[in-house]
Design a protein around this motif. Structure first.
Motif, PDB file in Angstrom:
ATOM      1  N   GLN A 144      -6.731  -4.969  -8.969  1.00 58.52           N
ATOM      2  CA  GLN A 144      -7.378  -4.565 -10.027  1.00 58.52           C
ATOM      3  C   GLN A 144      -8.052  -5.244 -10.970  1.00 58.52           C
ATOM      4  N   SER A 188      -8.711   2.545   2.110  1.00 54.28           N
ATOM      5  CA  SER A 188      -9.463   3.275   0.616  1.00 54.28           C
ATOM      6  C   SER A 188     -10.829   3.583   1.074  1.00 54.28           C
ATOM      7  N   LYS A 209       4.767  -4.366  -8.306  1.00 49.71           N
ATOM      8  CA  LYS A 209       3.425  -4.302  -8.409  1.00 49.71           C
ATOM      9  C   LYS A 209       2.350  -5.019  -8.631  1.00 49.71           C
ATOM     10  N   LYS A 232      -1.042  -5.575  -6.513  1.00 54.97           N
ATOM     11  CA  LYS A 232      -1.982  -4.236  -6.799  1.00 54.97           C
ATOM     12  C   LYS A 232      -2.608  -4.560  -8.139  1.00 54.97           C
ATOM     13  N   TYR A 233      -1.731  -5.199  -9.226  1.00 56.66           N
ATOM     14  CA  TYR A 233      -2.335  -5.311 -10.477  1.00 56.66           C
ATOM     15  C   TYR A 233      -3.284  -6.359 -10.498  1.00 56.66           C
TER      16      TYR A 233
END
Length: 310
Positions: A204, A298, A197, A200-201
């Protein structure tokens, strides 16, 4: 008349839903507070009549350059952050408008330019300024903030689960060498990203830094607080957000006229809130649009209008 946008600049998300939400009238006056690549603005102009007016805000010089392609006397580009909505509309003699559109977040064009430092996909300087003239960039956040400040923004704006550990790691890494580039920062993050992941990390963390650099939550609050005064009776507010922090602010303000807590009441128990929601739930992109534009995944679209009970 409205020109064609620069190819591949930015694909507007939920364009038809935004236009429908604005409930456009040919003679109306409208504001697009996030011009970007101009996709929404061009579409609005196509539905306005000879007496209609559109004012579009953006602080990004690339957006300003794109706006020069629109040769239309009904269109005015305002080179400013939309936190100054009321001030700059009044400069142009406008006190109330029939619709306000805000497509929050970051444009595809900004992401795809490595020199801007917004994307985890390209190496480039740690910048992330939506207004390149601003003095404060991502480099200052990463290299100058103390450990507690880093912990706060990683946790609050990035919703990073190991925010404290990451803040400590960034703080330690910069003691040896200044963190200058996207790749420098990713090298620090790599060890702390959940396996499988990582992308995604990284996203963020970059989101958290970008929000801090551009004061995005504060800007959104300041903008929303001006909307009730700027929006004419029967007008529409259309806001598209791309992460839960933004959406929560918009939702709360529409629901209660404030960002936290319940709506205040008058002596008779009537709620004192300036807006009311037009849709029960936020509108989301269709499967067909998601296939063409993954960025829409999103996105949440909320529509409100003045509360006539006020």
């Amino acid at each position: 008349m409205p020109s064609q946008p620069t190819p591949d600049y930015h694909q507007p998300v939920m364009l038809s839903q935004c236009l429908e939400g604005l409930h456009l009238r040919p003679e109306g006056t409208y504001v697009d507070v996030t011009f970007g690549g101009g996709g929404h603005s061009r579409a609005i102009l196509q539905q306005l009549g000879p007496t209609g007016r559109l004012y579009s805000f953006d602080q990004d010089p690339d957006a300003k350059a794109e706006a020069r392609h629109i040769n239309d006397k009904r269109f005015t580009f305002i080179d400013a952050n939309f936190r100054y909505l009321k001030k700059f509309l009044r400069v142009h003699g406008v006190r109330q408008v029939d619709g306000i559109l805000a497509d929050l977040g970051i444009s595809s064009h900004q992401i795809d330019v490595p020199e801007r430092g917004f994307s985890t996909r390209f190496d480039g300087p740690l910048d992330m300024r939506m207004n390149p003239q601003a003095e404060f960039s991502a480099k200052e956040v990463i290299n100058d903030y103390d450990e507690a400040q880093l912990h706060k923004i990683f946790g609050l704006y990035g919703e990073i689960k190991n925010a404290r550990t990451l803040a400590n790691a960034v703080f330690a890494a910069r003691q040896n060498q200044t963190i200058e580039t996207v790749q420098d920062l990713k090298s620090v993050l790599q060890k702390y990203a959940p396996r499988g992941k990582e992308f995604k990390y990284f996203a963020q963390v970059f989101q958290a830094i970008r929000i801090e650099v551009n004061e995005e939550m504060k800007v959104l609050e300041e903008f929303l607080e001006q909307v009730p005064e700027v929006l004419a009776p029967g007008g529409r507010l259309v806001v598209m957000s791309y992460h839960s922090l933004e959406d929560r602010l918009v939702k709360n303000f529409i629901r209660a006229g404030k960002f936290q807590g319940e709506a205040e009441k008058d002596l008779y128990g009537n709620e004192l809130k300036p807006l009311r929601s037009v849709t029960r739930k936020p509108i989301e992109a269709s499967e067909e649009e998601l296939a063409l534009n993954p960025r829409a995944r999103s996105a949440k679209l909320r529509i409100a209008e003045p509360n006539e009970l006020q």
